[in-house]
Structure formats: C-alpha cells, structure tokens
Design a protein around this motif. Sequence first.
Motif, PDB file in Angstrom:
ATOM      1  N   SER A   6       0.548  -1.144   0.320  1.00  0.00           N
ATOM      2  CA  SER A   6       0.217  -0.323   0.004  1.00  0.00           C
ATOM      3  C   SER A   6       0.867   1.284  -0.155  1.00  0.00           C
ATOM      4  CB  SER A   6      -1.329  -0.235   1.245  1.00  0.00           C
ATOM      5  OG  SER A   6      -0.102  -0.254   2.508  1.00  0.00           O
ATOM      6  N   ALA A   7       1.940   1.528   0.636  1.00  0.00           N
ATOM      7  CA  ALA A   7       3.086   3.072   0.710  1.00  0.00           C
ATOM      8  C   ALA A   7       3.357   2.546  -0.328  1.00  0.00           C
ATOM      9  CB  ALA A   7       4.076   2.417   1.360  1.00  0.00           C
ATOM     10  N   LEU A   8       3.451   1.695  -1.009  1.00  0.00           N
ATOM     11  CA  LEU A   8       4.268   1.902  -2.443  1.00  0.00           C
ATOM     12  C   LEU A   8       3.324   1.780  -3.511  1.00  0.00           C
ATOM     13  CD1 LEU A   8       7.675  -1.190  -3.002  1.00  0.00           C
ATOM     14  CD2 LEU A   8       7.474   1.556  -3.146  1.00  0.00           C
ATOM     15  N   ALA A   9       2.244   1.583  -3.673  1.00  0.00           N
ATOM     16  CA  ALA A   9       0.976   1.707  -4.458  1.00  0.00           C
ATOM     17  C   ALA A   9       0.931   3.355  -4.510  1.00  0.00           C
ATOM     18  CB  ALA A   9      -0.341   0.833  -3.758  1.00  0.00           C
ATOM     19  N   LEU A  10       1.425   4.087  -3.433  1.00  0.00           N
ATOM     20  CA  LEU A  10       0.987   5.406  -3.548  1.00  0.00           C
ATOM     21  C   LEU A  10       2.178   6.253  -3.614  1.00  0.00           C
ATOM     22  CD1 LEU A  10      -2.018   5.670  -4.517  1.00  0.00           C
ATOM     23  CD2 LEU A  10      -2.018   4.934  -2.052  1.00  0.00           C
ATOM     24  N   ALA A  11       3.269   5.517  -3.362  1.00  0.00           N
ATOM     25  CA  ALA A  11       4.460   5.873  -3.948  1.00  0.00           C
ATOM     26  C   ALA A  11       4.305   6.457  -5.333  1.00  0.00           C
ATOM     27  CB  ALA A  11       5.660   5.945  -3.777  1.00  0.00           C
ATOM     28  N   VAL A  12       2.600   6.436  -5.715  1.00  0.00           N
ATOM     29  CA  VAL A  12       1.685   6.303  -7.067  1.00  0.00           C
ATOM     30  C   VAL A  12       2.856   7.339  -7.850  1.00  0.00           C
ATOM     31  CG1 VAL A  12      -0.584   8.038  -7.669  1.00  0.00           C
ATOM     32  CG2 VAL A  12      -0.635   6.648  -5.492  1.00  0.00           C
ATOM     33  N   GLY A 133       5.343   8.254 -13.139  1.00  0.00           N
ATOM     34  CA  GLY A 133       3.809   9.151 -14.213  1.00  0.00           C
ATOM     35  C   GLY A 133       3.075   8.237 -13.621  1.00  0.00           C
ATOM     36  N   GLY A 134       1.746   8.101 -14.426  1.00  0.00           N
ATOM     37  CA  GLY A 134       0.566   7.529 -14.409  1.00  0.00           C
ATOM     38  C   GLY A 134      -0.489   8.443 -15.523  1.00  0.00           C
ATOM     39  N   GLU A 135      -1.334   7.502 -14.878  1.00  0.00           N
ATOM     40  CA  GLU A 135      -2.762   7.708 -15.584  1.00  0.00           C
ATOM     41  C   GLU A 135      -3.682   8.218 -14.821  1.00  0.00           C
ATOM     42  OE1 GLU A 135      -2.713   6.286 -19.980  1.00  0.00           O
ATOM     43  OE2 GLU A 135      -4.775   5.554 -19.537  1.00  0.00           O
ATOM     44  N   ILE A 136      -4.407   9.209 -14.815  1.00  0.00           N
ATOM     45  CA  ILE A 136      -6.167   8.901 -14.515  1.00  0.00           C
ATOM     46  C   ILE A 136      -6.915   8.710 -15.645  1.00  0.00           C
ATOM     47  CG2 ILE A 136      -6.992  10.203 -13.186  1.00  0.00           C
ATOM     48  CD1 ILE A 136      -5.286  11.599 -12.032  1.00  0.00           C
ATOM     49  N   ARG A 137      -7.800   7.685 -15.821  1.00  0.00           N
ATOM     50  CA  ARG A 137      -9.100   7.826 -16.309  1.00  0.00           C
ATOM     51  C   ARG A 137      -9.969   7.573 -15.882  1.00  0.00           C
ATOM     52  NH1 ARG A 137      -5.298   3.687 -16.936  1.00  0.00           N
ATOM     53  NH2 ARG A 137      -6.659   1.757 -16.086  1.00  0.00           N
ATOM     54  N   LEU A 138     -11.169   8.837 -16.077  1.00  0.00           N
ATOM     55  CA  LEU A 138     -12.463   8.673 -15.456  1.00  0.00           C
ATOM     56  C   LEU A 138     -13.599   8.504 -15.897  1.00  0.00           C
ATOM     57  CD1 LEU A 138     -11.016  12.925 -15.378  1.00  0.00           C
ATOM     58  CD2 LEU A 138     -11.124  11.538 -13.979  1.00  0.00           C
ATOM     59  N   ALA A 146      -6.791   4.092 -11.903  1.00  0.00           N
ATOM     60  CA  ALA A 146      -5.450   5.274 -12.321  1.00  0.00           C
ATOM     61  C   ALA A 146      -4.600   3.987 -12.186  1.00  0.00           C
ATOM     62  CB  ALA A 146      -5.305   6.131 -11.100  1.00  0.00           C
ATOM     63  N   GLU A 147      -3.246   4.347 -13.001  1.00  0.00           N
ATOM     64  CA  GLU A 147      -2.316   3.867 -12.537  1.00  0.00           C
ATOM     65  C   GLU A 147      -1.121   4.358 -12.078  1.00  0.00           C
ATOM     66  OE1 GLU A 147      -1.726   0.744 -16.204  1.00  0.00           O
ATOM     67  OE2 GLU A 147      -3.452  -0.447 -15.637  1.00  0.00           O
ATOM     68  N   TRP A 148       0.023   4.213 -11.590  1.00  0.00           N
ATOM     69  CA  TRP A 148       0.968   5.175 -11.240  1.00  0.00           C
ATOM     70  C   TRP A 148       2.507   3.802 -11.366  1.00  0.00           C
ATOM     71  CZ3 TRP A 148       0.442  10.332 -11.242  1.00  0.00           C
ATOM     72  CH2 TRP A 148      -0.631  10.761 -11.062  1.00  0.00           C
ATOM     73  N   ASP A 149       3.029   4.482 -11.911  1.00  0.00           N
ATOM     74  CA  ASP A 149       4.452   3.585 -12.084  1.00  0.00           C
ATOM     75  C   ASP A 149       5.239   4.163 -11.006  1.00  0.00           C
ATOM     76  OD1 ASP A 149       3.453   2.217 -14.495  1.00  0.00           O
ATOM     77  OD2 ASP A 149       4.814   3.298 -15.975  1.00  0.00           O
ATOM     78  N   VAL A 150       6.153   2.905 -10.500  1.00  0.00           N
ATOM     79  CA  VAL A 150       6.796   3.378  -9.599  1.00  0.00           C
ATOM     80  C   VAL A 150       8.256   2.746 -10.388  1.00  0.00           C
ATOM     81  CG1 VAL A 150       7.497   2.507  -7.503  1.00  0.00           C
ATOM     82  CG2 VAL A 150       5.652   2.517  -7.745  1.00  0.00           C
TER      83      VAL A 150
END
Length: 169
Positions: A6-12, A133-138, A146-150
């Motif tokens: 979960s920390a890395l999940a948002l280290a988003v 970086g990442g992408e938010i899909r509405l 959303a996807e955020w690359d670590v």
Amino acid sequence: MKRPASALALAVSLAASPMSYAAPPDASAAFTQLKALEGRWVGHVQKADGPPAEVTYRNISGGTAVMEVLFPGTPHEMTSIYHLDGDQLVMTHYCAMGNQPRMKLVAVDGNRLRFDFTGGSNMDPQQSTHIHGGEIRLQGPDTIEAEWDVFAKGKPAGTNRFFLMRPKT
C-alpha cells in the motif's frame, strides 16, 4: 527495508500503451475534469478486489488547486496537489517515503489524463524509489481507474493500480 504494497501503491509512467498527440494537451479542460472529482472515493488497489483504498479530492485555494489525499488518516497517507502553471497542468506528490516527485500533464485522450515525471525534491531519480508518471482514467462521474508507475534505481519497479468509486450517499 521493504515497504508494504500500500505504501508503494501510492509512492503513486504508465505501463499502458503510450498515447500520441499532434497538439499539446488542453490543461485547463483537464484541470476542470480533476476539479469535478471533489469528494470521497473508495475501492481497491492492484486489482478490482484487492486491498481496500480510500482517496479524497478537495478543491482548495479558491479553486486554483486540487488536493488528492491517498489513504487519509493512515500511516501511509500521501497528498498530491494539482494546479495550472500557465498553460500546463502540473502535480507534486508528497510521498510517505519522504520525497516529492513532480509531474506534468503530457497527454489527454478523452477522459484519460497522462502525467510524466519532470523532477523532484529529496530524491535522486537514478536511485530513489518514486512514482515516475501515471494515468488517471475518468470512467464516468462515479468511477476512476488510475495507474502509477514506480521507479527504483532509475528503472521501472512496478505499477500500482487503483479502482475507485464515489460512494452512494
């Protein structure tokens, strides 16, 4: 030291196919889309039935910025601030790992907003673990993916996915 997922999940940047565009993205229109997210969102990380996640969006500073709070009230709480800087939409992510990656909107495809890394503080991009970086899909007024690359040691180290819905009140 290994951090919980979960920390890395948002280290988003996004592992999805890159988008190509002839014109620069309309930052103002994208910012309006982000402002419409105001409120509480709940769901899961990594997969649609994965560990629980909560995210809140709040329009702040007279509507000139959007504050996104990931995992509010937890030890892994993180905040991202989105705002317009001239004709660009930029974001700073204040990570629980103590770094602050910065990104800017680089592409819009309908309701897909793509952000790429532009720098950061309290980090060495070639060594530090950070979102890159990442992408938010509405997906609609009440659904976000959303996807955020670590990145770690200058290379992709995983993608964190979020599946969120606006709770019915």
